[in-house]
Design an enzyme around this catalytic site. Structure first.
Site, PDB file in Angstrom:
ATOM      1  CG  ASN A   1     -21.581 -52.829  -7.262  1.00  0.00           C
ATOM      2  OD1 ASN A   1     -20.410 -53.158  -7.594  1.00  0.00           O
ATOM      3  ND2 ASN A   1     -22.084 -53.597  -6.232  1.00  0.00           N
TER       4      ASN A   1
ATOM      5  CB  THR B   1     -21.743 -58.883  -2.495  1.00  0.00           C
ATOM      6  OG1 THR B   1     -22.816 -58.471  -2.944  1.00  0.00           O
ATOM      7  CG2 THR B   1     -21.324 -60.462  -2.839  1.00  0.00           C
TER       8      THR B   1
ATOM      9  CB  SER C   1     -26.535 -50.808  -5.961  1.00  0.00           C
ATOM     10  OG  SER C   1     -25.899 -51.656  -6.897  1.00  0.00           O
ATOM     11  N   GLY C   2     -23.556 -51.371  -4.973  1.00  0.00           N
ATOM     12  CA  GLY C   2     -21.845 -50.668  -5.008  1.00  0.00           C
ATOM     13  C   GLY C   2     -21.204 -50.158  -3.542  1.00  0.00           C
TER      14      GLY C   2
ATOM     15  N   GLY D   1     -29.978 -51.911   0.636  1.00  0.00           N
ATOM     16  CA  GLY D   1     -30.149 -50.659   1.528  1.00  0.00           C
ATOM     17  C   GLY D   1     -31.410 -49.855   0.919  1.00  0.00           C
TER      18      GLY D   1
ATOM     19  CB  SER E   1     -25.244 -54.668  -8.555  1.00  0.00           C
ATOM     20  OG  SER E   1     -26.369 -54.429  -7.430  1.00  0.00           O
ATOM     21  CB  SER E   2     -26.405 -58.679  -4.294  1.00  0.00           C
ATOM     22  OG  SER E   2     -24.998 -59.194  -4.192  1.00  0.00           O
TER      23      SER E   2
ATOM     24  CD  GLU F   1     -31.533 -50.039  -4.497  1.00  0.00           C
ATOM     25  OE1 GLU F   1     -32.459 -50.208  -5.355  1.00  0.00           O
ATOM     26  OE2 GLU F   1     -30.488 -51.267  -4.619  1.00  0.00           O
TER      27      GLU F   1
END
Length: 1350
Positions: A213, A169, A164-165, A437, A216-217, A439
């Protein structure tokens, strides 16, 4: 050469470091077999690295500086973790490059800063390029996928993953934007715009701010972009995975809910949202829980406008209800549930938020209140309604909110898919997977478990694909394939999804109503504890540990069962289903989910699916996720995958800051290091024979270099240099090297170059010293001679001194006499000249005095005569007055009659006297007038004679014209008959060779003569018909042969000449200055064709642009190879290792080789054709200038996007090529076209590559001289500068900052690329033609028999 032998003095190694993960050290002494320590030199002093003599584990060697900063990590000679980490750091921090290849992976490091590398010009620059020819870029991956889809007719996938970050995206968004730009649909529906419009919507409803992020998605997304047979976008389809529903009702500290809620609250006061009764986000429970309401640099109100715009672009069908449901969710979160004592809870019927919720969704408030606070229990014989305590009621409320949002999310995705639905048959697709990814957090729950499970599956697919590509490469090169040991994570996958695995036990526990997280965890310990990949934490009884491929992760079991069940009371579902709001009721209607959504793909999970016995026993979240993941893997396995790994360089989101610890953790997790490890086990370094020959020809002997077979030469050299044949393999087109062998060859090359430098220095210094010695020796001899002469003079007798004195005196007197005589002679001539000058002046003055005397006398006489006449008139007047007085006195004495008589007599006398004077004056005037009239009469007589002659000529001409009229009447029918053959005229007049005596622009003259004939007949209808037919015929030919360069050149010349003829014979004065009398006589007499001239001018402009486009299309393929890649300078080679990407399947081995000679030859062909067709020189210059601009812009843009082209030697090559082009201009006498000026940016870029780049003076010189480059381009070149040898130095960051500070005030564009599609404005200057139309001859070879001379 064995790797152990490379640990020699001055080589450098990497040793572990707690802060920077790895740090560099220099070897102080050669390492010998049996040594127990390796002596190293660090920055803080010496260090002894312990080594086991029996099994030496030496630290990894560091690559030579020449290999550092490469575009592809597989080009490194030593492939290991510290080399990868250092290479990424050099590129990211020093060169400011965020993309790097690692074999088939594109590593993208988030810069946390806007970069000028994503414009349309960049997209067009990467379009059509082979992967590896340009610098690494997300557009290069997209182009490779698009090209392989078109070439191999196979579906493609681009897998974008990362933390994330890390920028997943944004990378996926740029990928889809690339496809939208390069594959325009060509329809009015603009599908590509709709595909791009889906991104803001999905980000609004699926992205949120987290601690890592700001965007973040919180879901996975796989977008299939569909293409037709022409590979144009015709639609798209989106699949989503594992939406984080819990974020709707709960956010951690410093986090936000989904963006759409804050966008909606920011527009609460707008009229269209008044009915939703919203307020600020800090007033709603679901949006203020994390304490973060706003994001720095983000305007929620502006983003809401963008979301609404994209909604409208995708169609308003159904989207108008979305905001209503979202507002209802916010109001539901503010419904206050109170504790009523014991296990009871209640909701006030007057709760305002409850009323708004029920009003918006049109549901029953009483039923909702009842089933929020109660639960129905179905027994065997009866049904019991039981109240629930406040906590369970709040959970039911939150579960309802999550379920509504999840259904809304799915509905929006379905509506987007409907708007992007493929209207025609899909031929192929490219899928873009934007997925989370690996985590690991301080507290990892069910979401992280599912995410890491998905990454295990993706990593397994990735490992198999890398292994497959390696095997294909070896088989293609006919190299024996040996099995490579690579990490297989199938045991971890079995641990999660197999029977009696973690997911199976979780689903089983969810079937029991009294099942808890703790009981499920105990089952895990009972069944899975023997598995080495499963561990029980020492300090916690509420967690378990799984050894993933990336790292160990500890999961907290709390909440696993609740999230897996995703339970919602059936009563609440019934209330929603009975809503009068159809949009909401549709969410909760039960309908069978058949396999239509899976497009016929049957999924076979690793374990049997759980079959629900009733409505309460639905499929679990884990089972759904497992099924969708299996479907995703089926799709990916059926496509050709391309991988993008996004890396987060630091936790503080600082631009271009590199935290090695965080980066290496992500590299391990995303499979980059696994790729490196697989490559390093075999032959990671691979060179083509040409590259090897060019780079290492310096290591060849004279006998080896003279051989014509370069491939055999490379084999002989390598066998001589590296004795161990296991360290390399010879393939069909490449040489494969073990790790470290390229570094060894580089060391040999550097030693040879260093030895050559020492030899050259030795000879130069020897020559310099000898030269200096000889000069000193000669000076010493001269000094000696002088001193010896002086000493001899002192010792000799003084007799010769007297002789010298007299002799010198005699010579000096002679010289004096000569000088004196010369001086006297000069003085005599000078004085004579001055005397003559004074005499002439006196004579001129005397003559002037004589002229003045006569002039003054004439003026004096004239004044005297005038004065005398005046005096006489005065005297006469005075005397007349006196006489009158005397007469009056006498009149008094005489009778009246006598008086009258006397007076009359006197008056007559006076008048007569005056008249005599006046008559004399008039007589003189009349004489003059008579003379004038006589001359006028004489002139008139002469004119009368001339007019008589003209009358005779007119009579004769009239008779001739009458005869011509009779003759011309026979040819009047010719004009209508010309229309039909004009198509023949326009196509058949294209030259098929050189016709002897033919005028190049003959068609233009023929057409104009027909126009002039129609004008002569004064027939307006026929003239307009003729002009329209000409223009129509030319347009038809141009449209039919729009790719024929010669025909375009031919008709551009003729249309331009026809335009000139219409101007020259128009009768307008400005166009007739250079016309002959005969041409002036032949001007058009009856009609003004200025409007047709404008139409012809527009037609000429259209032909010119098409003409330029055809030339550019022919020239473009040769520009980059000829200007940049081909090395024509002897001894100048910039070949370096290129890595895996130069082995892309996009590259053909039989591609044509272009050089600078190819470009010049093509330009000469263009110029020769234009000259042959008689194109006016001014137009030729404009065309050449446009072509030179294309050469300069295309070459410059490639330099901007190719780090391997930014070297000193390449700058020398470019400047040499520019000089060749300049010589060509001189040869063709086109210097005045200013075409060379269009190459100034390229020339300055080449100069920048060659100039010194170290001191403040260098920075000032760069700022002063690079006037055609903007600051972005200069900084890009400096950051991309790449040394070719160890003798060169990289550009330091401090120097780049100095240049930036000097350029900060420079105005101008901030674009990185030049617009290669820019067209200079074309002009058609008037050029008078000396051609006499009556002398034109039409060659019979043209077969124009329908033309007749009149």
């Amino acid at each position: 050469m064995a790797l152990l032998e490379l640990y020699t003095e001055y080589n450098r190694v990497w040793i572990p470091d707690a802060e920077h993960v790895w740090k560099s050290a220099e070897i102080m002494r050669d390492f010998q077999s049996g040594d127990n320590v390796l002596e190293l030199l660090l920055e803080d002093g010496t260090h002894c690295y312990p080594v086991d003599p029996l099994k030496p584990q030496l630290p990894p060697l560091r690559n030579p500086d020449i290999l550092v900063g490469e575009n592809d990590l597989t080009a490194l000679s030593y492939l290991h973790e510290p080399a990868v980490l250092h290479n990424l750091k050099v590129r990211f921090v020093e060169s400011r490059i965020i993309y790097t290849y690692c074999g088939i992976i594109l590593v993208a490091v988030n810069p946390y800063k806007q970069l000028h590398i994503y414009g349309d010009a960049i997209i067009h620059a990467y379009s059509g390029q082979n992967m590896g020819d340009m610098d690494p870029h997300i557009f290069a991956v997209a182009e490779e996928a698009y090209k392989q889809m078109a070439r191999n007719h196979k579906n493609q996938s681009i897998i974008v993953s990362g933390e994330s970050g890390a920028g997943k995206t944004v990378s996926a968004r740029y990928t889809m934007r690339y496809f939208a730009v390069v594959s325009k649909s060509g329809s009015n529906t603009r599908v590509e715009d709709k595909v791009l419009a889906s991104n803001p919507i999905t980000e609004a409803i699926g992205n949120a701010k987290t601690t890592r992020n700001d965007n973040s998605s919180r879901f996975g997304k796989y977008t299939e972009i569909s293409f037709d047979k022409k590979y144009r976008i015709i639609g798209a389809n989106m699949r989503t995975y594992l939406l984080e529903k819990s974020r709707v009702v709960f956010q951690a500290d410093n986090e936000r809910n989904y963006h759409i809620f804050y966008q909606l609250c920011s527009c609460a006061q707008l009229p269209e949202f008044k009915h939703l009764r919203l307020c600020d986000a800090d007033k709603f429970q679901y949006t203020c829980m994390g304490g973060e309401i706003t994001i720095d640099g983000v305007d929620d109100k502006k983003d809401m406008e963008e979301t609404q715009r994209t909604f409208s672009l995708l169609g308003k069908n159904g989207f108008s209800y979305v905001f209503k449901v979202l507002a209802a969710i916010l109001h539901l979160g503010n419904v206050e549930i109170k504790n009523s004592g014991g296990d009871k809870s209640s909701v006030s019927s007057g709760d305002p938020h409850l009323a708004v919720f029920c009003e918006l969704l049109n549901v029953s408030a009483e039923e909702l209140v009842r089933w929020l606070c109660h639960r129905r229990i179905v027994l065997v014989a009866e049904t019991v309604v039981k109240p629930v305590h406040k906590k369970r009621a709040v959970n039911a409320r939150d579960a309802l909110a999550k379920q509504i949002y999840a259904h809304l999310f799915d509905c929006i995705i379905n509506r987007i898919n409907t708007a992007l639905k493929v209207p025609a048959k899909q031929h192929a697709f490219i899928g873009v997977l934007d997925i989370y990814g690996f985590e690991t957090f301080d507290i990892n729950s069910f979401e992280q478990f599912c995410i890491n499970y998905a990454n295990e599956k993706l990593q397994q697919q990735f490992n198999l694909h890398v292994f497959k590509l390696e095997q294909e490469e070896y088989m293609k090169e006919d190299i024996p394939w040996t099995l490579i040991d690579f990490y297989d994570n199938q045991p971890v996958i079995d641990l999660i999804e197999a029977k009696m695995g973690i997911l199976d036990l979780l689903d089983e526990e969810c079937l029991f109503p009294q099942g808890t997280d703790q009981s499920w965890l105990q089952k895990l310990f009972n069944y899975l504890e023997p598995n080495p990949l499963f561990e029980k934490p020492r300090l916690s009884n509420e967690a378990f540990v799984i050894q993933h491929f990336a790292d160990k992760v500890e999961y907290q079991c709390r909440g696993f069962l609740e999230k897996n069940r995703d339970a919602l009371y059936e009563e609440l579902v019934d209330i929603m289903r009975d809503s009068k709001f159809p949009f909401l009721a549709h969410f909760f209607q039960e309908e069978e989910r058949n396999a239509a959504n899976s497009k016929g793909v049957k999924v076979r999970p690793a374990r049997p699916a759980v079959k629900p016995a009733n409505k309460q026993l639905r499929t679990s979240v884990g089972d759904k996720f497992c099924s969708s993941l299996s479907l995703l893997m089926e799709t990916l396995n059926a496509t050709t995958p391309h991988y993008v790994r996004c890396i987060k360089p630091n936790e503080e989101k600082l631009p271009f800051e590199y935290d090695s610890g965080r980066v290496v953790q992500q590299l391990r997790a995303c499979g980059v290091l696994e790729t490196i490890r697989i490559s390093a086990q075999s032959y990671p370094s691979r060179w083509t024979y040409i590259e090897f020959y060019s780079r290492y020809s310096i290591l060849m002997t004279h006998q080896e270099a003279d051989q014509s077979d370069k491939k055999q030469t490379c084999k002989n050299v390598l066998q001589r240099l590296i004795q161990d044949p296991n360290q390399y393999k010879f393939g069909r087109t490449k040489i494969f090297f073990r790790a470290g062998q390229v570094a060894y060859l580089e060391k040999l090359r550097l030693d040879r170059l260093r030895g050559a430098c020492v030899t050259i220095q030795k000879h130069v210094r020897g020559w310099s010293r000898r030269r200096k010695f000889l000069r000193m020796r000669q000076a010493a001899i001269i000094i000696q001679e002088y001193i010896r002469g002086k000493r001899t003079v002192r010792l000799e007798a003084p007799t010769y001194v007297v002789i010298q004195r007299h002799w010198r005196g005699y010579r000096m007197r002679q010289v004096y006499q000569v000088v004196r005589l010369a001086s006297v002679t000069i003085q005599a001539f000078t004085r004579g000249w001055m005397a003559r000058k004074r005499y002439k002046k006196v004579c001129n003055q005397q003559k002037a005095l004589v002229l003045q005397k006569y002039a003054r006398a004439w003026l004096a006489r004239r004044r005297f005569q005038t004065m005398r006449r005046l005096v006489l008139n005065v005297q006469l007047s005075y005397r007349v007055q006196q006489l009158r007085k005397k007469i009056e006195e006498q009149v008094t004495m005489l009778p009246n009659v006598l008086v009258t008589h006397v007076v009359s007599h006197v008056t007559v006398l006076i008048v007569g006297r005056i008249a005599e004077n006046n008559i004399e004056i008039q007589r003189q005037d009349h004489e003059k007038e008579v003379e004038t009239l006589k001359e006028e009469i004489k002139r008139l007589k002469e004119e009368r004679v001339g007019l008589q002659r003209k009358v005779d000529e007119v009579v004769q001409t009239n008779s001739d014209l009458q005869e011509q009229v009779i003759q011309l009447s026979k040819h009047v029918k010719v004009i209508p008959e010309l229309h039909e053959p004009f198509c023949i005229l326009h196509t058949d007049l294209k030259p098929r060779g050189v016709v002897v005596g033919m005028i190049p622009v003959l068609p233009a003259y023929i057409i104009f003569m027909c126009i002039r004939h129609a004008d002569y007949l004064n027939d307006e209808g026929k003239l307009k018909s003729l002009m329209n037919e000409v223009i129509k015929a030319v347009k038809k030919v141009i449209m039919s042969y729009h790719k024929d360069f010669e025909l375009l050149s031919f008709w551009l010349s003729n249309v331009y000449q026809l335009l000139n003829c219409l101007k020259q014979y128009s009768g307008e004065e400005e166009f007739m200055k250079q016309s002959t009398p005969r041409q002036k006589k032949n001007c058009l007499q009856n009609f003004d064709l200025s409007e047709h001239r404008q139409i012809l001018s527009d037609l000429a402009i259209h032909i010119y642009h098409q003409f330029i486009s055809v030339m550019e299309k022919s020239l473009t393929p040769a520009i980059v190879p000829g200007m940049l890649e081909h090395e024509s300078l002897q001894g100048i080679s910039s070949m370096k290792p290129t890595g895996f990407r130069k082995r892309s399947s996009s590259i053909y081995e039989d591609s044509e080789t272009y050089t600078i000679s190819s470009i010049i030859q093509q330009l000469s062909v263009f110029h020769s054709t234009m000259s042959q067709h008689g194109m006016e020189q001014g137009l030729v210059k404009q065309a050449v200038k446009q072509l030179f601009f294309l050469v300069g812009a295309t070459t410059f843009n490639n330099i901007m996007l190719r780090k391997d082209m930014c070297s000193c030697r390449k700058g020398m090559q470019i400047r040499c090529n520019i000089s060749y082009l300049e010589e060509w201009l001189k040869e063709k006498e086109l210097q005045s076209s200013n075409a060379i000026d269009t190459l100034r940016p390229l020339s300055q870029a080449a100069w920048l590559l060659q100039v010194n780049k170290s001191t403040d003076d260098d920075a000032k010189e760069i700022s002063d001289k690079c006037t055609e480059l903007n600051s972005v381009q200069i900084v890009k070149i400096l950051n991309s500068y790449t040394p070719i040898d160890d003798f060169e130095k990289r550009v330091s960051s401090s120097f780049v900052r100095k240049v930036q500070s000097l350029l900060q005030d420079r105005d101008g564009s901030s674009q990185l690329m030049l617009d290669s599609d820019y067209r200079f404005q074309v002009t058609f200057p008037f050029c008078s033609s000396p051609q006499a139309l009556e002398l034109l001859q039409v060659p019979s070879s043209l077969h124009l028999a329908f033309l007749a001379r009149i």
